[in-house]
Design a protein around this motif. Structure first.
Motif, PDB file in Angstrom:
ATOM      1  N   THR A 198     -18.845  56.514  55.932  1.00 55.16           N
ATOM      2  CA  THR A 198     -19.861  55.463  55.779  1.00 55.16           C
ATOM      3  C   THR A 198     -19.299  54.293  54.984  1.00 55.16           C
ATOM      4  O   THR A 198     -19.648  53.142  55.193  1.00 55.16           O
TER       5      THR A 198
ATOM      6  N   TYR B 265     -17.996  51.065  56.708  1.00 55.13           N
ATOM      7  CA  TYR B 265     -18.971  50.060  57.162  1.00 55.13           C
ATOM      8  C   TYR B 265     -19.530  49.271  55.983  1.00 55.13           C
ATOM      9  O   TYR B 265     -19.859  48.101  56.118  1.00 55.13           O
TER      10      TYR B 265
ATOM     11  N   GLY C 298     -29.946  59.884  62.075  1.00 51.65           N
ATOM     12  CA  GLY C 298     -29.657  59.338  63.411  1.00 51.65           C
ATOM     13  C   GLY C 298     -28.857  58.056  63.305  1.00 51.65           C
ATOM     14  O   GLY C 298     -28.000  57.926  62.426  1.00 51.65           O
ATOM     15  N   LYS C 299     -29.173  57.078  64.150  1.00 49.68           N
ATOM     16  CA  LYS C 299     -28.338  55.876  64.231  1.00 49.68           C
ATOM     17  C   LYS C 299     -28.522  54.985  62.999  1.00 49.68           C
ATOM     18  O   LYS C 299     -29.641  54.617  62.630  1.00 49.68           O
ATOM     19  N   VAL C 300     -27.418  54.668  62.355  1.00 51.54           N
ATOM     20  CA  VAL C 300     -27.463  53.776  61.196  1.00 51.54           C
ATOM     21  C   VAL C 300     -27.118  52.372  61.698  1.00 51.54           C
ATOM     22  O   VAL C 300     -26.149  52.178  62.433  1.00 51.54           O
ATOM     23  N   GLU C 301     -27.951  51.381  61.325  1.00 54.05           N
ATOM     24  CA  GLU C 301     -27.768  50.014  61.821  1.00 54.05           C
ATOM     25  C   GLU C 301     -27.039  49.170  60.783  1.00 54.05           C
ATOM     26  O   GLU C 301     -26.983  49.523  59.605  1.00 54.05           O
TER      27      GLU C 301
END
Ligand SMILES: C[S@@+](CC[C@H](N)C(=O)[O-])C[C@H]1O[C@@H](n2cnc3c(N)ncnc32)[C@H](O)[C@@H]1O
Length: 219
Positions: A100, A103, A63-66
Motif C-alpha cells: 500500500t 501508492y 475491496g478496491k482501494v481508490e
C-alpha cells in the motif's frame, strides 16, 4: 521539513528487523500502518520499539482501494507528523513489494514532505531460505507475481506467487504439468509457521499470509 520513513519490518520474526528499521522507528515521533480491524502485523513485529509513541492506523476500504483513499492517507500522514520531525510507515516484508505504501508515496510526491525507504526482508526471500529453495543461480530467471498465468512458467526457473487465497488447485496442477516442484509456506518465520508440500494440505489451507514457491524439477 517533515519526513516520512517507509519501513519494511520483514516477514515477522522480530530478529529479522534490520538495525536501520529499529533506529528509524526509535527516531520517529509517530508511527503509521494500515488498519486491519484495529491490528497490523508490521506493528506487532516492531512492538518492542514503539514504547509510548503515537500510533495512527489508517483505514482503507475492503475491496478496491481508490486514488482518493491514498490521497486521504497521504493527508493524514502529513497532518500527523509535527513540523521538523519524522514519522514511520510500517509495512510487512519490503515496502517496495506489493505494498500500500507504494501508492501513498505517489500521493506524497504532491506534498512538501521528504520520503526515505528502509528495505525489509521480503516474504519470498525468507521463504526461499526457510525451504532451502534457490531463487536463482547463474543464468536463471526468477518471477514474482500475485496473479498466476501458465505462460509465466515458460520464462521462469523459479517462481513465487503471493496472495494465494484463490486458485491454488489450478496453480498446483499447472506446476505439476510443467515439472515444477513446489512448497506452500504459511506465516514464514512466525511461531505458527508451516511448510506444506502435499497438494491436499495446500488446497485445504486458506491463510492470506502464505505463498507458493516453485522451482523447475530439473534445477
Ligand atoms: C500485500 S503483500 C505484501 C508483501 C510484502 N511487502 C513482502 O515484501 O513480502 C501480502 C502477501 O505477502 C505474503 N507474505 C507476507 N508475509 C509473509 C510471511 N511471513 N509468510 C508467507 N507469506 C507472506 C503473502 O503472500 C501475502 O498474501
Amino acid at each position: 521539513m517533515k519526513k516520512l520513513y517507509g519501513i519494511g519490518t520483514g516477514p515477522g520474526d522480530k530478529e529479522l528487523l534490520t538495525l536501520k528499521a529499529v533506529k528509524t522507528i526509535k527516531e520517529a515521533s509517530v508511527i503509521f500502518a494500515p488498519n486491519n480491524k484495529g491490528k497490523n502485523i508490521a506493528l506487532d513485529t516492531a512492538e518492542d520499539y514503539l514504547h509510548n509513541k503515537k500510533v495512527v492506523l489508517i483505514d482503507f476500504p475492503m475491496g478496491k482501494v481508490e486514488k482518493e483513499d491514498y490521497i486521504k492517507a497521504a493527508e493524514i500522514i502529513y497532518n500527523e507528523i509535527p513540523e521538523g520531525e519524522c514519522g514511520a510507515f510500517l509495512t510487512i516484508g519490503d515496502p517496495m513489494v506489493y505494498s500500500t505504501f507504494i501508492y501513498i508515496v505517489e500521493e506524497l510526491e504532491n506534498i512538501k514532505i521528504d520520503v526515505e525507504i528502509v528495505s525489509g526482508i521480503p516474504s519470498f526471500v525468507a521463504s526461499a531460505a526457510r525451504t532451502k529453495t534457490p531463487l536463482t543461480v547463474k543464468g536463471d530467471t526468477f518471477i514474482l507475481c500475485d496473479e498466476f498465468k501458465e505462460e509465466l512458467l515458460n520464462y521462469a526457473d523459479s517462481i513465487c506467487i503471493l496472495k494465494t487465497l484463490k486458485n491454488k488447485e489450478n496453480i498446483l496442477n499447472t506446476f505439476e504439468n510443467n515439472d515444477f516442484k513446489y512448497n506452500y509456506i504459511k506465516r514464514c518465520t512466525w511461531n505458527e509457521e508451516k511448510v506444506l508440500s502435499e497438494r491436499k494440505d495446500i488446497i485445504k489451507d486458506s491463510d492470506y499470509i502464505s505463498l507458493i514457491l516453485g522451482r523447475k524439477t530439473s534445477k
